[in-house]
Motif scaffolding. Structure first.
Motif, PDB file in Angstrom:
ATOM      1  N   LEU A 187       0.843  -1.193   0.000  1.00 18.42           N
ATOM      2  CA  LEU A 187       0.000   0.000   0.000  1.00 18.42           C
ATOM      3  C   LEU A 187       0.881   1.245   0.000  1.00 18.42           C
ATOM      4  O   LEU A 187       1.737   1.403   0.884  1.00 18.42           O
ATOM      5  CB  LEU A 187      -0.919   0.037   1.221  1.00 18.42           C
ATOM      6  N   ARG A 188       0.689   2.077  -0.994  1.00 16.37           N
ATOM      7  CA  ARG A 188       1.302   3.403  -1.013  1.00 16.37           C
ATOM      8  C   ARG A 188       0.145   4.392  -0.903  1.00 16.37           C
ATOM      9  O   ARG A 188      -0.401   4.870  -1.895  1.00 16.37           O
ATOM     10  CB  ARG A 188       2.113   3.619  -2.284  1.00 16.37           C
ATOM     11  N   THR A 189      -0.254   4.648   0.322  1.00 11.47           N
ATOM     12  CA  THR A 189      -1.488   5.381   0.608  1.00 11.47           C
ATOM     13  C   THR A 189      -1.233   6.346   1.758  1.00 11.47           C
ATOM     14  O   THR A 189      -0.176   6.341   2.392  1.00 11.47           O
ATOM     15  CB  THR A 189      -2.614   4.417   0.991  1.00 11.47           C
ATOM     16  N   GLY A 190      -2.228   7.171   2.065  1.00 15.18           N
ATOM     17  CA  GLY A 190      -2.127   8.085   3.172  1.00 15.18           C
ATOM     18  C   GLY A 190      -1.229   9.269   2.867  1.00 15.18           C
ATOM     19  O   GLY A 190      -0.449   9.266   1.915  1.00 15.18           O
ATOM     20  N   SER A 191      -1.351  10.294   3.684  1.00 11.36           N
ATOM     21  CA  SER A 191      -0.582  11.521   3.523  1.00 11.36           C
ATOM     22  C   SER A 191      -0.496  12.192   4.883  1.00 11.36           C
ATOM     23  O   SER A 191      -1.128  11.758   5.854  1.00 11.36           O
ATOM     24  CB  SER A 191      -1.259  12.442   2.511  1.00 11.36           C
ATOM     25  N   ASP A 192       0.289  13.265   4.959  1.00 12.03           N
ATOM     26  CA  ASP A 192       0.352  14.005   6.216  1.00 12.03           C
ATOM     27  C   ASP A 192      -1.018  14.559   6.595  1.00 12.03           C
ATOM     28  O   ASP A 192      -1.360  14.656   7.773  1.00 12.03           O
ATOM     29  CB  ASP A 192       1.373  15.136   6.104  1.00 12.03           C
ATOM     30  N   ALA A 193      -1.812  14.933   5.580  1.00 12.58           N
ATOM     31  CA  ALA A 193      -3.145  15.476   5.846  1.00 12.58           C
ATOM     32  C   ALA A 193      -4.148  14.384   6.200  1.00 12.58           C
ATOM     33  O   ALA A 193      -5.063  14.613   7.002  1.00 12.58           O
ATOM     34  CB  ALA A 193      -3.636  16.263   4.629  1.00 12.58           C
ATOM     35  N   TYR A 194      -3.997  13.200   5.609  1.00 19.30           N
ATOM     36  CA  TYR A 194      -4.952  12.104   5.813  1.00 19.30           C
ATOM     37  C   TYR A 194      -4.220  10.807   6.155  1.00 19.30           C
ATOM     38  O   TYR A 194      -4.297   9.819   5.406  1.00 19.30           O
ATOM     39  CB  TYR A 194      -5.811  11.913   4.562  1.00 19.30           C
ATOM     40  N   PRO A 195      -3.541  10.758   7.277  1.00 22.95           N
ATOM     41  CA  PRO A 195      -2.804   9.534   7.622  1.00 22.95           C
ATOM     42  C   PRO A 195      -3.717   8.368   7.974  1.00 22.95           C
ATOM     43  O   PRO A 195      -3.335   7.201   7.837  1.00 22.95           O
ATOM     44  CB  PRO A 195      -1.961   9.962   8.835  1.00 22.95           C
ATOM     45  N   VAL A 229       1.469  -7.571   4.574  1.00 24.72           N
ATOM     46  CA  VAL A 229       1.142  -6.225   4.131  1.00 24.72           C
ATOM     47  C   VAL A 229       2.398  -5.370   4.225  1.00 24.72           C
ATOM     48  O   VAL A 229       3.027  -5.297   5.293  1.00 24.72           O
ATOM     49  CB  VAL A 229       0.026  -5.592   4.981  1.00 24.72           C
ATOM     50  N   ARG A 230       2.766  -4.756   3.108  1.00 20.60           N
ATOM     51  CA  ARG A 230       3.842  -3.766   3.101  1.00 20.60           C
ATOM     52  C   ARG A 230       3.206  -2.385   3.028  1.00 20.60           C
ATOM     53  O   ARG A 230       2.281  -2.172   2.242  1.00 20.60           O
ATOM     54  CB  ARG A 230       4.764  -3.939   1.894  1.00 20.60           C
ATOM     55  N   TYR A 231       3.716  -1.463   3.823  1.00 17.65           N
ATOM     56  CA  TYR A 231       3.238  -0.089   3.749  1.00 17.65           C
ATOM     57  C   TYR A 231       4.386   0.857   3.454  1.00 17.65           C
ATOM     58  O   TYR A 231       5.408   0.859   4.155  1.00 17.65           O
ATOM     59  CB  TYR A 231       2.543   0.354   5.041  1.00 17.65           C
ATOM     60  N   LEU A 232       4.215   1.673   2.416  1.00 18.32           N
ATOM     61  CA  LEU A 232       5.181   2.705   2.066  1.00 18.32           C
ATOM     62  C   LEU A 232       4.446   4.035   2.015  1.00 18.32           C
ATOM     63  O   LEU A 232       3.511   4.198   1.233  1.00 18.32           O
ATOM     64  CB  LEU A 232       5.825   2.413   0.701  1.00 18.32           C
ATOM     65  N   GLY A 233       4.847   4.966   2.862  1.00 16.32           N
ATOM     66  CA  GLY A 233       4.155   6.245   2.884  1.00 16.32           C
ATOM     67  C   GLY A 233       4.835   7.196   3.853  1.00 16.32           C
ATOM     68  O   GLY A 233       5.915   6.914   4.379  1.00 16.32           O
ATOM     69  N   PRO A 234       4.210   8.345   4.106  1.00 15.37           N
ATOM     70  CA  PRO A 234       4.799   9.358   4.990  1.00 15.37           C
ATOM     71  C   PRO A 234       5.079   8.807   6.387  1.00 15.37           C
ATOM     72  O   PRO A 234       4.406   7.893   6.864  1.00 15.37           O
ATOM     73  CB  PRO A 234       3.737  10.454   5.031  1.00 15.37           C
ATOM     74  N   ARG A 235       6.069   9.396   7.027  1.00 12.50           N
ATOM     75  CA  ARG A 235       6.488   8.918   8.344  1.00 12.50           C
ATOM     76  C   ARG A 235       5.335   8.932   9.346  1.00 12.50           C
ATOM     77  O   ARG A 235       5.151   7.978  10.124  1.00 12.50           O
ATOM     78  CB  ARG A 235       7.650   9.787   8.855  1.00 12.50           C
ATOM     79  N   ALA A 279       2.116   8.691   8.860  1.00  9.68           N
ATOM     80  CA  ALA A 279       1.183   7.604   8.562  1.00  9.68           C
ATOM     81  C   ALA A 279       1.795   6.252   8.912  1.00  9.68           C
ATOM     82  O   ALA A 279       1.122   5.378   9.480  1.00  9.68           O
ATOM     83  CB  ALA A 279       0.780   7.649   7.096  1.00  9.68           C
ATOM     84  N   ALA A 280       3.074   6.064   8.592  1.00  7.50           N
ATOM     85  CA  ALA A 280       3.740   4.793   8.890  1.00  7.50           C
ATOM     86  C   ALA A 280       3.775   4.537  10.394  1.00  7.50           C
ATOM     87  O   ALA A 280       3.571   3.399  10.857  1.00  7.50           O
ATOM     88  CB  ALA A 280       5.147   4.797   8.317  1.00  7.50           C
ATOM     89  N   LEU A 333      -6.525   2.546   7.932  1.00  9.67           N
ATOM     90  CA  LEU A 333      -7.743   1.819   7.584  1.00  9.67           C
ATOM     91  C   LEU A 333      -7.492   0.787   6.488  1.00  9.67           C
ATOM     92  O   LEU A 333      -7.965  -0.355   6.564  1.00  9.67           O
ATOM     93  CB  LEU A 333      -8.821   2.804   7.145  1.00  9.67           C
ATOM     94  N   GLY A 334      -6.761   1.174   5.453  1.00 11.00           N
ATOM     95  CA  GLY A 334      -6.484   0.239   4.368  1.00 11.00           C
ATOM     96  C   GLY A 334      -5.629  -0.926   4.816  1.00 11.00           C
ATOM     97  O   GLY A 334      -5.871  -2.087   4.433  1.00 11.00           O
ATOM     98  N   VAL A 335      -4.616  -0.649   5.627  1.00 12.80           N
ATOM     99  CA  VAL A 335      -3.747  -1.718   6.128  1.00 12.80           C
ATOM    100  C   VAL A 335      -4.530  -2.669   7.030  1.00 12.80           C
ATOM    101  O   VAL A 335      -4.426  -3.902   6.910  1.00 12.80           O
ATOM    102  CB  VAL A 335      -2.545  -1.111   6.879  1.00 12.80           C
ATOM    103  N   GLU A 336      -5.326  -2.112   7.935  1.00 10.01           N
ATOM    104  CA  GLU A 336      -6.139  -2.960   8.818  1.00 10.01           C
ATOM    105  C   GLU A 336      -7.056  -3.869   8.003  1.00 10.01           C
ATOM    106  O   GLU A 336      -7.168  -5.074   8.278  1.00 10.01           O
ATOM    107  CB  GLU A 336      -6.967  -2.088   9.756  1.00 10.01           C
ATOM    108  N   ALA A 337      -7.714  -3.310   6.995  1.00  9.36           N
ATOM    109  CA  ALA A 337      -8.640  -4.097   6.180  1.00  9.36           C
ATOM    110  C   ALA A 337      -7.915  -5.191   5.413  1.00  9.36           C
ATOM    111  O   ALA A 337      -8.420  -6.311   5.283  1.00  9.36           O
ATOM    112  CB  ALA A 337      -9.385  -3.176   5.222  1.00  9.36           C
ATOM    113  N   ALA A 338      -6.742  -4.882   4.890  1.00 12.58           N
ATOM    114  CA  ALA A 338      -5.983  -5.888   4.147  1.00 12.58           C
ATOM    115  C   ALA A 338      -5.610  -7.059   5.046  1.00 12.58           C
ATOM    116  O   ALA A 338      -5.768  -8.231   4.676  1.00 12.58           O
ATOM    117  CB  ALA A 338      -4.732  -5.255   3.545  1.00 12.58           C
ATOM    118  N   TRP A 339      -5.121  -6.761   6.254  1.00 14.07           N
ATOM    119  CA  TRP A 339      -4.791  -7.837   7.186  1.00 14.07           C
ATOM    120  C   TRP A 339      -6.019  -8.666   7.533  1.00 14.07           C
ATOM    121  O   TRP A 339      -5.972  -9.907   7.574  1.00 14.07           O
ATOM    122  CB  TRP A 339      -4.200  -7.265   8.472  1.00 14.07           C
TER     123      TRP A 339
END
Length: 276
Positions: free
Chosen positions: A33-41, A59-65, A67-68, A46-52
């Protein structure tokens, strides 16, 4: 074009993969997942939780610190290092107006890669006509709601459709992608003209964050079934609707929040598997 065909619980159950003794986390599917932002972390969480909860192997997550950090607080088993995946989810919780050049380049690279991609929300502006992408491109599943769909069609130079079914069918044909058009009745259109529908049956799903949950469910299913994008999209819509109903039922039919829906997915998956 024929009318949409309802997607069933039995069809959803048939797509789900139950791990065996021979499986490991990689053979069960890895979704990135390359999702989320500083404004909408929160979209990332939510996406990571749903995937699990859908049953993916990793689940791999790549995004802003920021959000991570929130993702790891909620789901510490998530991997935040780059690596191989069987499917990607991009765009949830992001905006073209605030996306950096580096983020744009990263998403374009994913769209030009070799694995299927769920394209949500803030990445829909990067979708091209199939004729402009060429023949060598991964399967795409686009997940707009009605307003995002209208904006996508305008950017592609398509006229306002006469109805939702005709519009989503044309968008799928022009983009060469499977299109999941979210709504009270969700429509799933394939590039070759097949049209399916899923009716959620619970209006409480019209709340912030549930689209991010749907994207995570879909990414997990696509990672496990990379050669069946339409089946993954249809089953994701069915699971999402049923999880919404279950989340509402837990509060005597009252309102739900997106994380409730994500949490309910595992029980819905279990019910479907038991029904086979």
């Amino acid at each position: 074009m024929s009318a949409s065909r309802p997607w069933s619980a039995a069809e959803s159950a048939a797509l789900l993969r139950v791990p065996t003794a021979a499986d490991d986390k990689y053979s069960r599917g890895v979704v990135g997942l390359r999702t989320g932002s500083d404004a909408y972390p929160g979209a990332a969480v939510l996406g990571v939780e749903a995937a699990w909860r859908t049953g993916v192997g990793m689940v791999r997550y790549l995004g802003p610190r920021r959000a991570a950090d929130l993702v790891l607080q909620r789901r510490p088993e998530t991997v935040t290092a780059d690596g191989r995946v069987q499917a990607w989810v991009v765009g949830s919780g992001t905006s073209p107006d605030s996306r950096s050049d580096a983020d744009t380049a990263a998403v374009r690279g994913i769209l030009a890669g070799s694995v299927p991609v769920v394209v949500d929300a803030g990445a829909l502006d990067l979708v091209e006509r199939a004729a402009d992408r060429g023949d060598d491109h991964p399967p795409l599943v686009l997940t707009p709601h009605d307003r995002e769909h209208a904006a996508l069609r305008r950017r592609l130079g398509l006229a306002e459709p006469t109805d939702r079914e005709a519009g989503v069918a044309e968008t799928a044909a022009v983009t060469g992608a499977t299109v999941l058009l979210k709504g009270g009745t969700t429509l799933i259109a394939t590039p070759d003209g097949e049209l399916r529908s899923v009716t959620a049956g619970v209006g409480w799903l019209a709340t912030a964050g549930t689209g991010d949950v749907l994207a995570g469910i879909l990414g997990a299913l696509l990672a496990a079934n990379p050669d069946r994008p339409a089946g993954a999209a249809s089953t994701a819509a069915w699971l999402h609707g049923r999880a919404g109903a279950a989340a509402s039922d837990a509060h005597a039919g009252g309102p739900l929040v997106a994380l409730d829906v994500a949490h309910a997915v595992a029980s819905v998956v279990g019910e479907l598997i038991s029904s086979r």
